[in-house]
Design a protein around this motif. Structure first.
Motif, PDB file in Angstrom:
ATOM      1  N   ALA A 242      44.229  28.419  36.706  1.00  0.00           N
ATOM      2  CA  ALA A 242      44.372  29.427  37.767  1.00  0.00           C
ATOM      3  C   ALA A 242      44.657  30.796  37.154  1.00  0.00           C
ATOM      4  O   ALA A 242      45.352  30.921  36.149  1.00  0.00           O
ATOM      5  N   ILE A 243      44.086  31.787  37.760  1.00  0.00           N
ATOM      6  CA  ILE A 243      44.301  33.157  37.287  1.00  0.00           C
ATOM      7  C   ILE A 243      44.863  33.941  38.464  1.00  0.00           C
ATOM      8  O   ILE A 243      44.409  33.796  39.598  1.00  0.00           O
ATOM      9  N   PRO A 244      45.916  34.741  38.238  1.00  0.00           N
ATOM     10  CA  PRO A 244      46.588  35.370  39.374  1.00  0.00           C
ATOM     11  C   PRO A 244      45.709  36.343  40.134  1.00  0.00           C
ATOM     12  O   PRO A 244      45.843  36.533  41.315  1.00  0.00           O
ATOM     13  N   SER A 245      44.799  36.994  39.454  1.00  0.00           N
ATOM     14  CA  SER A 245      43.903  37.893  40.157  1.00  0.00           C
ATOM     15  C   SER A 245      42.591  37.904  39.401  1.00  0.00           C
ATOM     16  O   SER A 245      42.574  37.932  38.187  1.00  0.00           O
ATOM     17  N   ALA A 246      41.524  37.887  40.147  1.00  0.00           N
ATOM     18  CA  ALA A 246      40.218  37.852  39.483  1.00  0.00           C
ATOM     19  C   ALA A 246      39.746  39.243  39.102  1.00  0.00           C
ATOM     20  O   ALA A 246      38.640  39.407  38.647  1.00  0.00           O
ATOM     21  N   TYR A 247      40.553  40.202  39.276  1.00  0.00           N
ATOM     22  CA  TYR A 247      40.077  41.578  39.102  1.00  0.00           C
ATOM     23  C   TYR A 247      40.735  42.257  37.954  1.00  0.00           C
ATOM     24  O   TYR A 247      41.946  42.296  37.921  1.00  0.00           O
ATOM     25  N   PRO A 248      40.020  42.860  37.088  1.00  0.00           N
ATOM     26  CA  PRO A 248      38.699  42.497  36.627  1.00  0.00           C
ATOM     27  C   PRO A 248      38.892  41.731  35.324  1.00  0.00           C
ATOM     28  O   PRO A 248      39.429  42.288  34.380  1.00  0.00           O
ATOM     29  N   ALA A 249      38.554  40.495  35.300  1.00  0.00           N
ATOM     30  CA  ALA A 249      38.783  39.653  34.127  1.00  0.00           C
ATOM     31  C   ALA A 249      37.449  39.251  33.520  1.00  0.00           C
ATOM     32  O   ALA A 249      36.405  39.377  34.150  1.00  0.00           O
ATOM     33  N   GLN A 250      37.480  38.795  32.300  1.00  0.00           N
ATOM     34  CA  GLN A 250      36.240  38.340  31.688  1.00  0.00           C
ATOM     35  C   GLN A 250      36.542  37.203  30.718  1.00  0.00           C
ATOM     36  O   GLN A 250      37.685  37.011  30.312  1.00  0.00           O
ATOM     37  N   GLU A 261      38.038  32.517  25.066  1.00  0.00           N
ATOM     38  CA  GLU A 261      38.834  33.735  25.116  1.00  0.00           C
ATOM     39  C   GLU A 261      38.836  34.259  26.548  1.00  0.00           C
ATOM     40  O   GLU A 261      37.814  34.231  27.220  1.00  0.00           O
ATOM     41  N   THR A 262      39.972  34.697  27.010  1.00  0.00           N
ATOM     42  CA  THR A 262      40.024  35.338  28.322  1.00  0.00           C
ATOM     43  C   THR A 262      40.736  36.659  28.163  1.00  0.00           C
ATOM     44  O   THR A 262      41.661  36.787  27.372  1.00  0.00           O
ATOM     45  N   SER A 263      40.299  37.625  28.879  1.00  0.00           N
ATOM     46  CA  SER A 263      41.036  38.880  28.909  1.00  0.00           C
ATOM     47  C   SER A 263      41.012  39.366  30.338  1.00  0.00           C
ATOM     48  O   SER A 263      40.121  39.034  31.112  1.00  0.00           O
ATOM     49  N   ALA A 264      42.008  40.114  30.701  1.00  0.00           N
ATOM     50  CA  ALA A 264      42.063  40.598  32.070  1.00  0.00           C
ATOM     51  C   ALA A 264      42.854  41.886  32.116  1.00  0.00           C
ATOM     52  O   ALA A 264      43.753  42.117  31.317  1.00  0.00           O
ATOM     53  N   ALA A 265      42.482  42.718  33.028  1.00  0.00           N
ATOM     54  CA  ALA A 265      43.275  43.887  33.360  1.00  0.00           C
ATOM     55  C   ALA A 265      43.633  43.679  34.812  1.00  0.00           C
ATOM     56  O   ALA A 265      42.792  43.802  35.687  1.00  0.00           O
ATOM     57  N   LEU A 266      44.855  43.274  35.055  1.00  0.00           N
ATOM     58  CA  LEU A 266      45.186  42.759  36.382  1.00  0.00           C
ATOM     59  C   LEU A 266      45.520  43.878  37.359  1.00  0.00           C
ATOM     60  O   LEU A 266      46.629  43.967  37.881  1.00  0.00           O
TER      61      LEU A 266
END
Lengths: 410, 176
Positions: A242-250, A261-266
């Motif tokens: 689960a990811i807290p917000s899908a915006y904008p992640a990659q 690898e996951t990165s996100a700017a929540l």
């Protein structure tokens, strides 16, 4: 009593009348630079408007300090503590540049073409990795394409969200091949023809498919959480985090290991990070199961944001673009590399402008980046190249036109 | 100019230029107004419409039926508006401001508060609902044409519109 429909019509008419007949700017010369100058003109005004409004940023900064403090406590100390940031061999000011265009010359590494989503997510183009110019359009594209990925630079996977009536979205996956002349085949169904939800970011390796799964339900249906998902191409078994917000992640995958690898700017939380999920990671929130390699705020300051990240094919390094946002914006961005084992980052280069995308060649020797040197709202992106062995950087002669930051794959 | 570009330009020719300019004179105002309803500000709306005409110009050699050009432009504008909204999400991350929407008190373009409230409530709806409402209640397009513009079925248009109107009605009632 006025019906909702009538209220709506009245409000629409009133808003529409704010654009008066005869007040539109002309269409101009469609074939020359004049049309483009007219079309981009307002964006330059937007850029100046932004510069003039920087005093407002002080308020944003104060809010960001509070929000980051609160969310840092909630989500976990890993994101805001202990910067693992080193600058080996770094002294004084790093090189800063926005390279001039270089003569067309293939880097000698990696496929000769990459693919990119264009035309407001309606088309996929094949672009020369030598000149940066589009060479072909992928036939058979129909609908709205949201994701694009490749494991080998020849077979590309695309994601097409579909929303049946009164049901949550699913995503159709299709593939096409690009030959040595840059000519693409028609779209055909991928070996995993569909995945649930709307795909926000897509990655493929020889063994895995990874994607950001967003629920995409109609507004009156219950909306579920978003996930980072990894599916085995052989067993079709899917793990989700689960990811807290899908915006904008990659997401990005290593082609030779099973590392994800996951990165996100929540968004408004102010948190930006790069993490890796090992193949054995159990289910749960992605931030808890990931090993955080780069907590952007702790490493680069509270306004820092990871713009894009990509895992090297050998899974040993993550390359990433980082920039300062809001009040700390300084018109520059950094290309960095973090060692997955030691979690230490080193700076490769500092560029002027705005970063909008990052790719690595399947051999892991060359990076290709999209960046904008002309302003935050411009729609022209330069294509930069960085050779990891020599540290040489240059700009391809062509530019990426259209919407900034669209998915691309090499 | 490359051979490929030169061939395309020749295929468009003076007639193509004239067609585009005629279409601009006839439809640009309506399209900009529709884009304002989707995006909230005029600068972005004009830009999206200019992009749509530029895209049509590029597509002229493939356009077999000029009668379909207005529909092509409508679809382009809707897609362009989606693209701008996505760009704004990214711009938000950088603290880049954009024009306040015409329905905001800040912009002070709309004098009537009740109309601002209606448009603000519409702005809170999901993207597809906003598109359906604008095409249906501003352009007065039939559901079949809305379905063609948005690439969805006619039934989805109908159900989206009715759900959006119901949500809008509830929202406006709560505000009273």
């Amino acid at each position: 009593v006025i019906s909702t429909e009538q209220q709506l019509r009245d409000a629409y008419q009133a808003a529409a009348r704010t654009v008066e007949p005869g007040s539109l700017r002309g269409l101009g010369d469609l074939t020359g630079g004049r049309a483009r100058a007219a079309r981009w003109g307002w964006r330059r005004r937007g850029w100046l408007g932004w510069a003039r409004s920087r005093p407002l940023a002080a308020v944003t900064a104060a809010v960001a300090v509070v929000v980051t403090g609160v969310t840092g406590g909630v989500i976990g100390p890993r994101l805001v503590s202990g910067p693992h940031h080193a600058r080996p061999g770094h002294s004084g000011r790093p090189p800063v540049s926005h390279p001039a265009p270089q003569p067309a010359q293939h880097p000698g590494d990696g496929p000769r073409f990459f693919a990119r989503i264009t035309d407001n997510n309606q088309q996929v183009q094949v672009i020369s990795a030598t000149t940066g110019q589009p060479v072909a359009q992928v036939p058979g594209a129909a609908g709205f394409v949201e994701g694009l990925a490749t494991a080998d630079g020849h077979t590309f996977v695309t994601a097409w969200p579909v929303q049946p009536k009164n049901r949550c979205a699913h995503t159709r996956l299709e593939q096409f091949q690009v030959n040595d002349q840059g000519q693409p085949s028609r779209m055909t169904p991928y070996r995993i023809p569909q995945v649930p939800g709307a795909v926000g970011s897509l990655a493929v390796s020889h063994n895995w498919l990874a994607y950001l799964e967003e629920p995409g339900c109609p507004h009156d249906l219950p909306t579920g959480p978003s996930y980072v998902a990894r599916t085995s191409l052989s067993t079709r078994h899917t793990h989700r985090w689960a990811i807290p917000s899908a915006y904008p992640a990659q997401v990005s995958l290593s082609s030779r290991t099973s590392l994800l690898e996951t990165s996100a700017a929540l968004g408004s939380t102010g948190i930006s990070y790069i993490g890796v999920l090992p193949p054995t990671a159990g289910p749960g929130p992605v931030l808890q199961r990931s090993r955080i390699l780069v907590p952007a705020a702790a490493s680069f300051g509270i306004n820092a944001q990871i713009s894009a990240a990509v895992l090297a094919p050998d899974g040993k390094t993550v390359y990433y673009q980082v920039e300062q946002t809001g009040p700390a914006y300084n018109g520059r961005w950094k290309l960095e590399a973090v060692n997955v084992a030691t979690e230490r980052s080193r700076r490769l280069h500092t560029y002027r402008g705005f970063p909008t995308g990052l790719l690595i060649s399947p051999s892991g020797r060359t990076l290709v980046m999209a960046a904008d040197g002309s302003g935050p709202a411009s729609r022209q992106e330069d294509i930069l190249r960085y050779t990891l062995a020599t540290g040489r950087t240059g700009r391809l002669p062509g530019q990426l036109a259209g919407d900034r930051g669209q998915d691309w794959a090499w | 100019m490359s051979r490929r570009a030169a061939a395309g330009s020749s295929a468009r020719g003076a007639d193509g230029d004239e067609l585009i300019h005629r279409l601009y004179r006839e439809h640009a105002l309506g399209l900009v107004r529709m884009a304002v309803l989707l995006l909230g500000d005029r600068a972005s709306a004009e830009d999206v419409v200019q992009d749509a005409y530029f895209a049509l110009y590029r597509a002229l050699p493939r356009l077999r039926d000029p009668e379909k050009a207005p529909a092509y432009l409508r679809t382009s504008v809707v897609n362009g508006a989606r693209s701008v909204l996505r760009s704004r999400q990214r711009a938000d991350r950088r603290g880049v401001p954009y024009e306040p929407p015409v329905w905001s008190a800040e912009s002070a373009v709309l004098a009537r508060q009740d109309q601002r409230a209606v448009l603000a409530a519409v702005a809170a709806l999901p993207r597809r609902a906003r598109e359906v409402l604008a095409l249906r209640y501003y352009l007065d397009l039939p559901d079949t044409e809305i379905a063609a513009v948005l690439g969805i079925s006619r039934g989805t248009v109908s159900s989206t519109a009715s759900r959006a109107l119901a949500a809008l009605g509830r929202d406006l009632k709560e505000q009273l």
